[in-house]
Design a protein around this motif. Sequence first.
Motif, PDB file in Angstrom:
ATOM      1  N   GLU A 145      -7.326  15.226  -0.388  1.00  0.00           N
ATOM      2  CA  GLU A 145      -7.732  13.973  -1.010  1.00  0.00           C
ATOM      3  C   GLU A 145      -6.697  12.886  -0.700  1.00  0.00           C
ATOM      4  O   GLU A 145      -5.494  13.110  -0.866  1.00  0.00           O
ATOM      5  CB  GLU A 145      -7.859  14.141  -2.522  1.00  0.00           C
ATOM      6  N   VAL A 146      -7.172  11.730  -0.269  1.00  0.00           N
ATOM      7  CA  VAL A 146      -6.303  10.594   0.039  1.00  0.00           C
ATOM      8  C   VAL A 146      -6.468   9.555  -1.074  1.00  0.00           C
ATOM      9  O   VAL A 146      -7.537   8.963  -1.234  1.00  0.00           O
ATOM     10  CB  VAL A 146      -6.652   9.971   1.401  1.00  0.00           C
ATOM     11  N   ILE A 147      -5.414   9.364  -1.849  1.00  0.00           N
ATOM     12  CA  ILE A 147      -5.436   8.452  -2.994  1.00  0.00           C
ATOM     13  C   ILE A 147      -4.602   7.221  -2.629  1.00  0.00           C
ATOM     14  O   ILE A 147      -3.393   7.333  -2.408  1.00  0.00           O
ATOM     15  CB  ILE A 147      -4.866   9.113  -4.260  1.00  0.00           C
ATOM     16  N   THR A 148      -5.237   6.061  -2.574  1.00  0.00           N
ATOM     17  CA  THR A 148      -4.511   4.838  -2.226  1.00  0.00           C
ATOM     18  C   THR A 148      -4.061   4.120  -3.492  1.00  0.00           C
ATOM     19  O   THR A 148      -4.824   3.962  -4.452  1.00  0.00           O
ATOM     20  CB  THR A 148      -5.384   3.890  -1.388  1.00  0.00           C
ATOM     21  N   ASN A 149      -2.814   3.702  -3.487  1.00  0.00           N
ATOM     22  CA  ASN A 149      -2.236   2.922  -4.592  1.00  0.00           C
ATOM     23  C   ASN A 149      -1.774   1.606  -3.997  1.00  0.00           C
ATOM     24  O   ASN A 149      -0.757   1.540  -3.311  1.00  0.00           O
ATOM     25  CB  ASN A 149      -1.054   3.684  -5.202  1.00  0.00           C
ATOM     26  N   VAL A 198       0.849  -1.188   0.000  1.00  0.00           N
ATOM     27  CA  VAL A 198       0.000   0.000   0.000  1.00  0.00           C
ATOM     28  C   VAL A 198       0.885   1.239   0.000  1.00  0.00           C
ATOM     29  O   VAL A 198       1.842   1.338   0.772  1.00  0.00           O
ATOM     30  CB  VAL A 198      -0.931   0.040   1.229  1.00  0.00           C
ATOM     31  N   GLN A 199       0.566   2.182  -0.885  1.00  0.00           N
ATOM     32  CA  GLN A 199       1.232   3.484  -0.933  1.00  0.00           C
ATOM     33  C   GLN A 199       0.141   4.539  -1.076  1.00  0.00           C
ATOM     34  O   GLN A 199      -0.854   4.341  -1.774  1.00  0.00           O
ATOM     35  CB  GLN A 199       2.215   3.538  -2.103  1.00  0.00           C
ATOM     36  N   VAL A 200       0.291   5.663  -0.395  1.00  0.00           N
ATOM     37  CA  VAL A 200      -0.767   6.669  -0.328  1.00  0.00           C
ATOM     38  C   VAL A 200      -0.243   8.019  -0.813  1.00  0.00           C
ATOM     39  O   VAL A 200       0.871   8.433  -0.468  1.00  0.00           O
ATOM     40  CB  VAL A 200      -1.309   6.808   1.103  1.00  0.00           C
ATOM     41  N   ASP A 201      -1.053   8.705  -1.627  1.00  0.00           N
ATOM     42  CA  ASP A 201      -0.778  10.071  -2.050  1.00  0.00           C
ATOM     43  C   ASP A 201      -1.808  11.007  -1.432  1.00  0.00           C
ATOM     44  O   ASP A 201      -3.005  10.681  -1.371  1.00  0.00           O
ATOM     45  CB  ASP A 201      -0.858  10.205  -3.577  1.00  0.00           C
ATOM     46  N   PHE A 202      -1.344  12.178  -0.988  1.00  0.00           N
ATOM     47  CA  PHE A 202      -2.227  13.221  -0.481  1.00  0.00           C
ATOM     48  C   PHE A 202      -2.215  14.364  -1.496  1.00  0.00           C
ATOM     49  O   PHE A 202      -1.168  14.941  -1.788  1.00  0.00           O
ATOM     50  CB  PHE A 202      -1.753  13.717   0.884  1.00  0.00           C
ATOM     51  N   GLU A 203      -3.397  14.690  -2.025  1.00  0.00           N
ATOM     52  CA  GLU A 203      -3.487  15.666  -3.106  1.00  0.00           C
ATOM     53  C   GLU A 203      -4.487  16.779  -2.782  1.00  0.00           C
ATOM     54  O   GLU A 203      -5.409  16.601  -1.988  1.00  0.00           O
ATOM     55  CB  GLU A 203      -3.920  14.981  -4.407  1.00  0.00           C
ATOM     56  N   ASP A 204      -4.295  17.929  -3.460  1.00  0.00           N
ATOM     57  CA  ASP A 204      -5.237  19.053  -3.401  1.00  0.00           C
ATOM     58  C   ASP A 204      -5.506  19.508  -1.968  1.00  0.00           C
ATOM     59  O   ASP A 204      -6.667  19.653  -1.555  1.00  0.00           O
ATOM     60  CB  ASP A 204      -6.565  18.693  -4.091  1.00  0.00           C
ATOM     61  N   LEU A 205      -4.450  19.744  -1.217  1.00  0.00           N
ATOM     62  CA  LEU A 205      -4.603  20.279   0.145  1.00  0.00           C
ATOM     63  C   LEU A 205      -5.112  21.715   0.050  1.00  0.00           C
ATOM     64  O   LEU A 205      -4.439  22.591  -0.489  1.00  0.00           O
ATOM     65  CB  LEU A 205      -3.272  20.229   0.889  1.00  0.00           C
ATOM     66  N   THR A 206      -6.304  21.955   0.551  1.00  0.00           N
ATOM     67  CA  THR A 206      -6.952  23.259   0.484  1.00  0.00           C
ATOM     68  C   THR A 206      -7.342  23.714   1.884  1.00  0.00           C
ATOM     69  O   THR A 206      -7.953  22.947   2.633  1.00  0.00           O
ATOM     70  CB  THR A 206      -8.205  23.212  -0.408  1.00  0.00           C
ATOM     71  N   THR A 207      -7.000  24.940   2.231  1.00  0.00           N
ATOM     72  CA  THR A 207      -7.297  25.470   3.556  1.00  0.00           C
ATOM     73  C   THR A 207      -8.071  26.772   3.452  1.00  0.00           C
ATOM     74  O   THR A 207      -7.637  27.712   2.774  1.00  0.00           O
ATOM     75  CB  THR A 207      -5.996  25.720   4.354  1.00  0.00           C
TER      76      THR A 207
END
Length: 219
Positions: free
Chosen positions: A143-147, A113-122
């Motif tokens: 957004e948490v994208i699991t690969n 499992v590898q995870v990407d965190f995308e589009d961090l908006t505050t």
Amino acid sequence: LVMKKIILSLVSALFLFSTASAEIGVNIGLSGTTGLFAATGSEEQTGEKTDKHQDSEIGAGAWGSIFFEKELGRFAIGVDYVSDVFSTDTVETQMTDKRTENSDTATSGVNSVQVDFEDLTTLYATFNVTDTLYVKAGMSSVEVITNESLNTGSSYGNTTIDGSSIGIGYNMDMDNGLFVRAEGNYMSFDGASLTSNDNTIKLKNLDGVTATLSVGKSF
């Protein structure tokens, strides 16, 4: 990607509007941030028996962002968007099918499992305590994208996690409407749980501290 296009369109519109207007109380800028985060996660396989693995990690990172905000007296409201993708290391776990582990035909395999965190908006609000010192509070989403590569051939899917932040900063105004800021923040994100057949991965907590240096222009 959609959020990025929306923000860039809004920023472009503000620049165009400012060329034909008096001072409108809008700030636009770029930020560079470094952060140190701690996270705890687990993977669990259920069946006749439960096989659970849990681990905690501490990691550092750096990223850039764009922000724009509207001043309302001593207050300001704004949005900060990070286009960078934060990627975790790949974690591999040897798993055995609990339904067959006591038989001569026991099946096993490696789950990765590898995870990407995308589009961090505050979305945030600031309050000027003095002419140079301000406090800040925000709400974030990422957004948490699991690969993943699972022995069962299934997948976990993706999700969104929300968080909050509090901080304090120093603002120095310069000539021609330019300004420089330095601030520190504490961020805390909610946990998340994703399930694929008998496997479940959980992010129990994600907390960290950040230091940010920003440059911008007021209109």
